[in-house]
Design a protein around this motif. Sequence first.
Motif, mmCIF file in Angstrom:
data_model
loop_
_atom_site.group_PDB
_atom_site.id
_atom_site.type_symbol
_atom_site.label_atom_id
_atom_site.label_comp_id
_atom_site.label_asym_id
_atom_site.label_seq_id
_atom_site.Cartn_x
_atom_site.Cartn_y
_atom_site.Cartn_z
ATOM 1 N N SER A 12 99.152 -34.291 59.580
ATOM 2 C CA SER A 12 99.656 -33.012 59.032
ATOM 3 C C SER A 12 98.698 -31.689 59.134
ATOM 4 O O SER A 12 99.246 -30.606 59.488
ATOM 5 C CB SER A 12 100.444 -33.289 58.029
ATOM 6 O OG SER A 12 101.161 -32.056 57.663
ATOM 7 N N GLU A 13 97.851 -31.643 58.353
ATOM 8 C CA GLU A 13 96.859 -30.855 58.103
ATOM 9 C C GLU A 13 96.429 -30.405 59.417
ATOM 10 O O GLU A 13 96.212 -28.969 59.731
ATOM 11 C CB GLU A 13 95.674 -31.097 57.089
ATOM 12 C CG GLU A 13 95.941 -31.240 55.636
ATOM 13 C CD GLU A 13 96.387 -29.859 55.328
ATOM 14 O OE1 GLU A 13 95.931 -28.838 55.180
ATOM 15 O OE2 GLU A 13 98.004 -29.936 54.503
ATOM 16 N N ILE A 14 95.898 -31.329 60.070
ATOM 17 C CA ILE A 14 95.305 -30.795 61.700
ATOM 18 C C ILE A 14 96.369 -30.264 62.553
ATOM 19 O O ILE A 14 95.833 -29.068 63.153
ATOM 20 C CB ILE A 14 94.823 -32.231 62.353
ATOM 21 C CG1 ILE A 14 93.601 -32.765 61.847
ATOM 22 C CG2 ILE A 14 94.462 -31.933 64.035
ATOM 23 C CD1 ILE A 14 92.887 -33.943 62.065
ATOM 24 N N LYS A 15 97.535 -30.627 62.508
ATOM 25 C CA LYS A 15 98.711 -30.034 63.290
ATOM 26 C C LYS A 15 98.765 -28.605 62.741
ATOM 27 O O LYS A 15 99.342 -27.894 63.581
ATOM 28 C CB LYS A 15 99.717 -30.924 63.209
ATOM 29 C CG LYS A 15 99.569 -32.061 64.240
ATOM 30 C CD LYS A 15 100.830 -33.072 64.015
ATOM 31 C CE LYS A 15 100.539 -34.288 64.926
ATOM 32 N NZ LYS A 15 101.652 -35.280 64.836
ATOM 33 N N TYR A 16 98.721 -28.681 61.589
ATOM 34 C CA TYR A 16 99.095 -27.041 60.990
ATOM 35 C C TYR A 16 98.029 -26.071 61.408
ATOM 36 O O TYR A 16 98.597 -24.756 61.608
ATOM 37 C CB TYR A 16 99.538 -27.186 59.503
ATOM 38 C CG TYR A 16 99.607 -25.911 58.682
ATOM 39 C CD1 TYR A 16 100.961 -25.471 58.657
ATOM 40 C CD2 TYR A 16 98.597 -25.186 58.102
ATOM 41 C CE1 TYR A 16 101.035 -24.275 58.185
ATOM 42 C CE2 TYR A 16 98.733 -23.976 57.517
ATOM 43 C CZ TYR A 16 100.076 -23.442 57.455
ATOM 44 O OH TYR A 16 100.295 -22.202 57.052
ATOM 45 N N LYS A 17 96.920 -26.478 61.121
ATOM 46 C CA LYS A 17 95.893 -25.657 61.443
ATOM 47 C C LYS A 17 95.722 -25.456 63.028
ATOM 48 O O LYS A 17 95.449 -24.289 63.409
ATOM 49 C CB LYS A 17 94.468 -26.213 61.247
ATOM 50 C CG LYS A 17 94.445 -26.235 59.708
ATOM 51 C CD LYS A 17 93.093 -26.956 59.208
ATOM 52 C CE LYS A 17 93.173 -26.890 57.799
ATOM 53 N NZ LYS A 17 91.973 -27.710 57.298
ATOM 54 N N SER A 18 96.299 -26.279 63.840
ATOM 55 C CA SER A 18 96.273 -26.018 65.228
ATOM 56 C C SER A 18 97.671 -25.263 65.754
ATOM 57 O O SER A 18 97.794 -24.850 66.986
ATOM 58 C CB SER A 18 96.193 -27.347 66.095
ATOM 59 O OG SER A 18 97.420 -28.083 65.970
#
Length: 120
Positions: free
Chosen positions: A21-27
């Motif tokens: 979720s964090e990776i997707k949010y930042k991307s």
Amino acid sequence: MPIDNKKEGFWSVIEDLIESSEIKYKSGDYKGAIDDKLKARKFISDNSNIINLKSKFKSLIRDLNCNNVKYNLIDDYKTKIDETKKLEIIIQLENLSKVKYDSGDYKGAIRAMRRSEKYY
């Protein structure tokens, strides 16, 4: 499978979902970010019989949010309000997240969810 192995297996799935979720949010993949976060929360509520799962989840979220170096107004505000008010704010923000998700505003939904987690 003994309860400790189950607990660790559940925990690794939750950690993977939160990190994803964090990776997707930042991307910029807000729909993917909110979907992963909702899966993690659903997984926790479905397995609420496992001891300390919710508190470990909240601890993980707090640890991720501590990496933010900017001044955090919410942290300052949390010191001035009681637990009842914190719960009220969390519920309000989570409901806002659901409304935004249902309307297709995934960016707004994940932002409201992340904001609610800052009150953990």
